[in-house]
Design a protein around this motif. Sequence first.
Motif, PDB file in Angstrom:
ATOM      1  N   UNK A  50      13.199   6.009   6.186  1.00 24.89           N
ATOM      2  CA  UNK A  50      12.516   5.177   7.189  1.00 24.89           C
ATOM      3  C   UNK A  50      11.141   4.806   6.646  1.00 24.89           C
ATOM      4  N   UNK A  51      10.555   3.809   7.262  1.00 29.81           N
ATOM      5  CA  UNK A  51       9.224   3.378   6.825  1.00 29.81           C
ATOM      6  C   UNK A  51       8.319   3.210   8.019  1.00 29.81           C
ATOM      7  N   UNK A  52       7.114   3.740   7.926  1.00 30.43           N
ATOM      8  CA  UNK A  52       6.157   3.499   9.002  1.00 30.43           C
ATOM      9  C   UNK A  52       5.619   2.086   8.881  1.00 30.43           C
ATOM     10  N   UNK A  53       5.416   1.486  10.058  1.00 27.55           N
ATOM     11  CA  UNK A  53       5.009   0.078  10.045  1.00 27.55           C
ATOM     12  C   UNK A  53       3.535  -0.013  10.388  1.00 27.55           C
ATOM     13  N   UNK A  54       2.737   0.826   9.765  1.00 30.76           N
ATOM     14  CA  UNK A  54       1.362   0.961  10.213  1.00 30.76           C
ATOM     15  C   UNK A  54       0.358   0.069   9.505  1.00 30.76           C
ATOM     16  N   UNK A  55       0.551  -0.141   8.195  1.00 27.16           N
ATOM     17  CA  UNK A  55      -0.541  -0.737   7.437  1.00 27.16           C
ATOM     18  C   UNK A  55      -0.332  -2.227   7.216  1.00 27.16           C
ATOM     19  N   UNK A  56      -1.083  -3.045   7.886  1.00 26.81           N
ATOM     20  CA  UNK A  56      -0.939  -4.478   7.652  1.00 26.81           C
ATOM     21  C   UNK A  56      -1.682  -4.876   6.383  1.00 26.81           C
ATOM     22  N   UNK A  57      -1.244  -5.978   5.771  1.00 29.57           N
ATOM     23  CA  UNK A  57      -1.959  -6.506   4.622  1.00 29.57           C
ATOM     24  C   UNK A  57      -2.558  -7.824   5.088  1.00 29.57           C
ATOM     25  N   UNK A  58      -3.883  -7.928   5.056  1.00 30.23           N
ATOM     26  CA  UNK A  58      -4.523  -9.142   5.562  1.00 30.23           C
ATOM     27  C   UNK A  58      -4.662 -10.141   4.429  1.00 30.23           C
ATOM     28  N   UNK A  59      -4.527 -11.434   4.753  1.00 34.69           N
ATOM     29  CA  UNK A  59      -4.665 -12.385   3.659  1.00 34.69           C
ATOM     30  C   UNK A  59      -6.141 -12.517   3.296  1.00 34.69           C
ATOM     31  N   UNK A  60      -6.445 -12.527   1.987  1.00 35.29           N
ATOM     32  CA  UNK A  60      -7.840 -12.617   1.552  1.00 35.29           C
ATOM     33  C   UNK A  60      -8.452 -13.964   1.910  1.00 35.29           C
ATOM     34  N   UNK A  61      -9.770 -14.015   1.872  1.00 33.83           N
ATOM     35  CA  UNK A  61     -10.441 -15.250   2.301  1.00 33.83           C
ATOM     36  C   UNK A  61     -11.262 -15.900   1.189  1.00 33.83           C
ATOM     37  N   UNK A  62     -11.512 -15.164   0.096  1.00 30.31           N
ATOM     38  CA  UNK A  62     -12.314 -15.712  -1.003  1.00 30.31           C
ATOM     39  C   UNK A  62     -11.545 -15.506  -2.303  1.00 30.31           C
ATOM     40  N   UNK A  63     -11.605 -16.516  -3.182  1.00 29.58           N
ATOM     41  CA  UNK A  63     -10.780 -16.468  -4.390  1.00 29.58           C
ATOM     42  C   UNK A  63     -11.583 -16.860  -5.621  1.00 29.58           C
ATOM     43  N   UNK A  64     -11.273 -16.219  -6.758  1.00 27.24           N
ATOM     44  CA  UNK A  64     -11.829 -16.653  -8.043  1.00 27.24           C
ATOM     45  C   UNK A  64     -10.801 -16.278  -9.108  1.00 27.24           C
TER      46      UNK A  64
END
Length: 532
Positions: free
Chosen positions: A390-404
């Motif tokens: 099973x997998x815990x569904x706890x940790x979201x991955x947020x999309x980054x906002x700054x790129x280089x």
Amino acid sequence: MNKKILNQKDILKIKKRRTFAIISHPDSGKTTITEKFLLLGKVIREAGTIKSKKSNKYAKSDWMNIEKKRGISVTTSVMQFFYFDHYLNLLDTPGHEDFSEDTYRVLTSVDCCIIIIDASKSVEKRTKKLMKVARLKNIPIITFINKLDRDSHDVIKILDDIEKKLKIFCVPINYPIGSGKDFKGLVDIDTKKVFLYKKDLFKKNKNYIKIYYDLNNIILKNYFSNNEIFQLKKDLNLIKSCYGSLNKINFLNGIETPIFFGSALSNFGIDNVLNSLIKWGPYPKCRNSSTRKVQSTEKKFSGFVFKIQANMNLKHHDRIAFIRIVSGKYIKGMKLYHVRTNTISIVHNAVNFLAGERLIINKAYPGDIIGIYNKGNIKIGDTFTEGENMNFLEIPKFSPELFQSIYLKNSFNQKKLLRGLKQLSEEGVVHLFKPFCNNSLIIGVIGRLQFDVILERLKFEYKVLAKYRKVNISLIRWISCKNLKLFEKFKKENYISLAYDNNNEIVFFSTSIFRLNLIMSKYKNIIFSKIK
Ligand code: G4P
């Protein structure tokens, strides 16, 4: 499904655990409060052990050069201490506004939050942002209004601000008598006990003692005029009639927050916060997994990784995965099943952290955080069990906002650069993308300061000198599609805007929200996700 449960003695241990984080705007006093908590928990014996920005002395948990140079805390440390028969797990969060992603992950791993507000500033920007995340999970919130020994905003204004800006109902538990030079103490709203703010003449530094009297006690006439007592009684009645009493269910659902006042620097009123955490704060209960709800009292171990920290000790070049235990108990030498990699390993050397010191653990319970050594095969969000798939569904991955785009200053160390970036991305410090159309490396972050941290860590930990180049990307979305044919068509037509992330999942780069909306309206079958 009926699961075997732990024995009563172990269940009692779970009930005595509180796992919490402190969130605040920088400079509100989080470090000072953490230090006072550790003093109350007898983990440290004197103030000044955690850090002092001016003297540039740091606790052992502040291990990065950049932290020393800038006087900020960028990494999350985990500390356990014992207080009145309870084990308190404090997950520290970076105070700087640029470190939001790490902070978000901590907030998904705790059961309760303490919010600190500087009474002279009221609700600040960063607190608002963090509170939004805490509200996503409806985490119970305890509020401490700090620095009453300085001139402060009017109490009603602060309470109003909290209700309006943080969208939570306030229930003051105590009330300050004056502020700044006129700060005379606190009064408990229900019991009407007055706690006087008096300097402890026997202690050299800023320690204050509390002596308490009933509001009608004649001795108080030595400290307050009749008028002051009259006004105080009026204020208390007003506060009580406006804000009422704490409803525990509303508190546990994140609808109401108990409010405490005090001064962290003077160690005045801090104990009320810890006492309320023990009295009202939730003990570890259950968490959702991909297949079922997992109760903390189940006999079998389970937990999820919310943080990976590499090179905590430069001499050892080690990486530690921090696991929040959800159910069962950890026992030294037990076999743990790493669900994603489908591997089993015997864990002898799980550690926990006491003010930066690491200690080998023999046993740990739900709510506790254990650190396990890892050779790069563990990722944030991974689940460990005693065999269950099973997998815990706890940790979201947020999309980054700054790129280089990142490249080497000297061109010989591409392998090292890749290794460093891969590890940093597994730690969750950076998002690494490899475009479909060329060999460049694009990195994405949430806060600008992370760019500096990355260069610094590459230099010191991986001996790689790197540089950035601007790229014309302003947002990314993870993409998927149930219809493989349509997905292939989309990929073909948008080849130059696609890249793989570090998990080999496909992302779409866009130069603007306008362009993204255009593409989304053109390809209705493609799912564009901001959070993974
Ligand atoms: P942070 O972790 O939230 O960023 O805040 P921190 O505890 O470092 O506190 C920020 C500043 O506020 C520190 O002063 C600290 O001493 C001061 N402070 C914290 N609590 C109180 C309080 O109750 N009353 C008053 N008057 N000040 C308080 P500094 O001068 O920036 O650093 P330092 O040299 O004291 O470490």
